[in-house]
Enzyme design. Structure first.
Site, PDB file in Angstrom:
ATOM      1  N   GLY A 102       2.850  -1.126   4.226  1.00  0.00           N
ATOM      2  CA  GLY A 102       2.910   0.290   3.857  1.00  0.00           C
ATOM      3  C   GLY A 102       4.346   0.702   3.574  1.00  0.00           C
ATOM      4  N   GLY A 103       4.994   1.277   4.582  1.00  0.00           N
ATOM      5  CA  GLY A 103       6.337   1.843   4.424  1.00  0.00           C
ATOM      6  C   GLY A 103       7.320   0.943   3.693  1.00  0.00           C
ATOM      7  N   GLY A 157       2.467   2.247  10.669  1.00  0.00           N
ATOM      8  CA  GLY A 157       3.427   3.336  10.512  1.00  0.00           C
ATOM      9  C   GLY A 157       4.149   3.717  11.789  1.00  0.00           C
ATOM     10  N   ASN A 196       0.867  -1.165   0.000  1.00  0.00           N
ATOM     11  CA  ASN A 196       0.000   0.000   0.000  1.00  0.00           C
ATOM     12  C   ASN A 196       0.906   1.217   0.000  1.00  0.00           C
ATOM     13  OD1 ASN A 196      -1.793   2.048   0.518  1.00  0.00           O
ATOM     14  ND2 ASN A 196      -2.239   1.415   2.635  1.00  0.00           N
ATOM     15  N   TRP A 197       1.015   1.828  -1.162  1.00  0.00           N
ATOM     16  CA  TRP A 197       1.938   2.967  -1.277  1.00  0.00           C
ATOM     17  C   TRP A 197       1.429   4.191  -0.537  1.00  0.00           C
ATOM     18  CZ3 TRP A 197       3.639   3.311  -7.152  1.00  0.00           C
ATOM     19  CH2 TRP A 197       4.386   2.171  -7.478  1.00  0.00           C
ATOM     20  N   LYS A 198       0.142   4.222  -0.238  1.00  0.00           N
ATOM     21  CA  LYS A 198      -0.474   5.436   0.325  1.00  0.00           C
ATOM     22  C   LYS A 198      -0.203   6.606  -0.627  1.00  0.00           C
ATOM     23  CE  LYS A 198      -0.068   3.315   4.784  1.00  0.00           C
ATOM     24  NZ  LYS A 198      -0.082   3.459   6.230  1.00  0.00           N
ATOM     25  N   GLU A 210      -5.431  -4.855  10.466  1.00  0.00           N
ATOM     26  CA  GLU A 210      -4.402  -3.846  10.698  1.00  0.00           C
ATOM     27  C   GLU A 210      -4.716  -3.091  11.980  1.00  0.00           C
ATOM     28  OE1 GLU A 210      -2.277  -2.618   6.832  1.00  0.00           O
ATOM     29  OE2 GLU A 210      -4.087  -1.426   6.985  1.00  0.00           O
ATOM     30  N   HIS A 267      -9.473   1.143   4.721  1.00  0.00           N
ATOM     31  CA  HIS A 267      -8.197   1.335   5.426  1.00  0.00           C
ATOM     32  C   HIS A 267      -8.429   2.301   6.591  1.00  0.00           C
ATOM     33  CE1 HIS A 267      -4.151   2.651   6.364  1.00  0.00           C
ATOM     34  NE2 HIS A 267      -3.731   1.541   5.782  1.00  0.00           N
ATOM     35  N   SER A 307       3.362  -2.159  10.305  1.00  0.00           N
ATOM     36  CA  SER A 307       4.803  -2.251  10.541  1.00  0.00           C
ATOM     37  C   SER A 307       5.390  -3.626  10.207  1.00  0.00           C
ATOM     38  CB  SER A 307       5.139  -1.860  11.990  1.00  0.00           C
ATOM     39  OG  SER A 307       4.765  -0.511  12.235  1.00  0.00           O
ATOM     40  N   GLU A 356      -6.903   4.735   7.641  1.00  0.00           N
ATOM     41  CA  GLU A 356      -6.741   6.158   7.308  1.00  0.00           C
ATOM     42  C   GLU A 356      -7.988   6.702   6.610  1.00  0.00           C
ATOM     43  OE1 GLU A 356      -2.936   5.666   5.364  1.00  0.00           O
ATOM     44  OE2 GLU A 356      -2.110   5.100   7.308  1.00  0.00           O
TER      45      GLU A 356
END
Ligand code: PGA
Length: 236
Positions: free
Chosen positions: A222-223, A166, A3-5, A160, A89, A201, A91
């Protein structure tokens, strides 16, 4: 599943996807997916078409078309070769006020458009501290499960925990295992083959112990999905 966001540019995407394409080895045995910002779907399609790596959107409209400024429909995602759409998600839930029902509506729209919805659920730290994990997961999934067995069988679900996203603080394998077992129970017979992803994470150094747990079939990353070698190491 990466997930590049809201990250990337034509230039960095080209480098990242190019590296992934080179690293990907069919023998690694994992499916690799990237969920990219909508404006980069065309570029992603161009760079990944014909490779084993698939792609998707990070959100999808609950509606098929019409006066919904700023939204992207499942048909639009599909037209650029997407196979997947993240829905719900955390967010989106916190920053955009998406309710459990909206998330279910989006999952249904994705299915109507021929996409696999990746339904994200997870509790906040406060909810965990108050012993409400099961209650929260059940509440979030309820309208999704109400879509019926046929829909359930076509889902992917990502657990999640919000406090792990993150933050560098992943859930322990045991904490993740417990919630995945609950989700597996909730999806019932119809969802017995539904892939359950853990997210929050996930890094190369904790992926192995998470994937060793029952019912953890993959990860939503993500990251670490922004660095080809890290993303690939997780998959591998
Ligand atoms: P993270 O993000 O891997 O950077 O914690 C996961 C996600 O939000 O999907």
């Amino acid at each position: 599943m990466g997930n590049w966001k809201m990250n990337g540019s034509l230039q960095t995407n080209q480098a990242l996807l190019g590296e992934l394409r080179e690293l990907y080895d069919r023998t690694c045995g994992s499916d690799l997916v990237v969920c990219v910002p909508a404006p980069y779907l065309a570029q992603t399609q161009q760079l990944l078409d014909g490779t084993p790596i698939t792609w998707g959107g990070q959100d999808v409209s609950a509606h098929d078309k019409g006066a919904y400024t700023g939204e992207v429909s499942a048909a639009m995602l599909s037209e650029f070769g997407s196979r997947w759409a993240l829905v719900g998600h955390s967010e989106r839930r916190t920053l955009h006020g998406e309710t459990d029902q909206v998330v279910a509506d989006k999952a249904l729209a994705a299915l109507r458009g021929g996409l696999t919805p990746v339904v994200c659920v997870g509790e906040s730290l406060q909810e965990r501290d108050q012993g409400q994990v099961a209650e929260v997961i059940e509440r979030q999934l309820k309208p999704v499960l109400a879509l019926g067995d046929e829909a359930i069988a076509r889902l992917v679900i990502a657990y999640e925990p919000v406090w792990a996203i993150g933050t560098g603080r992943s859930a322990t394998p045991e904490q993740a295992r417990e919630v995945h077992a609950l989700i597996r129970k909730l999806v019932g017979d119809a969802g017995k083959n539904v892939p359950l992803l853990y997210g929050g994470s996930v890094k190369p150094d904790n992926a192995g112990e998470l994937f060793a747990m029952d019912n953890i079939d993959g990860a939503l990353v993500g990251g670490a999905s922004l660095v080809a070698t890290e993303f690939y190491a997780i998959a591998n």
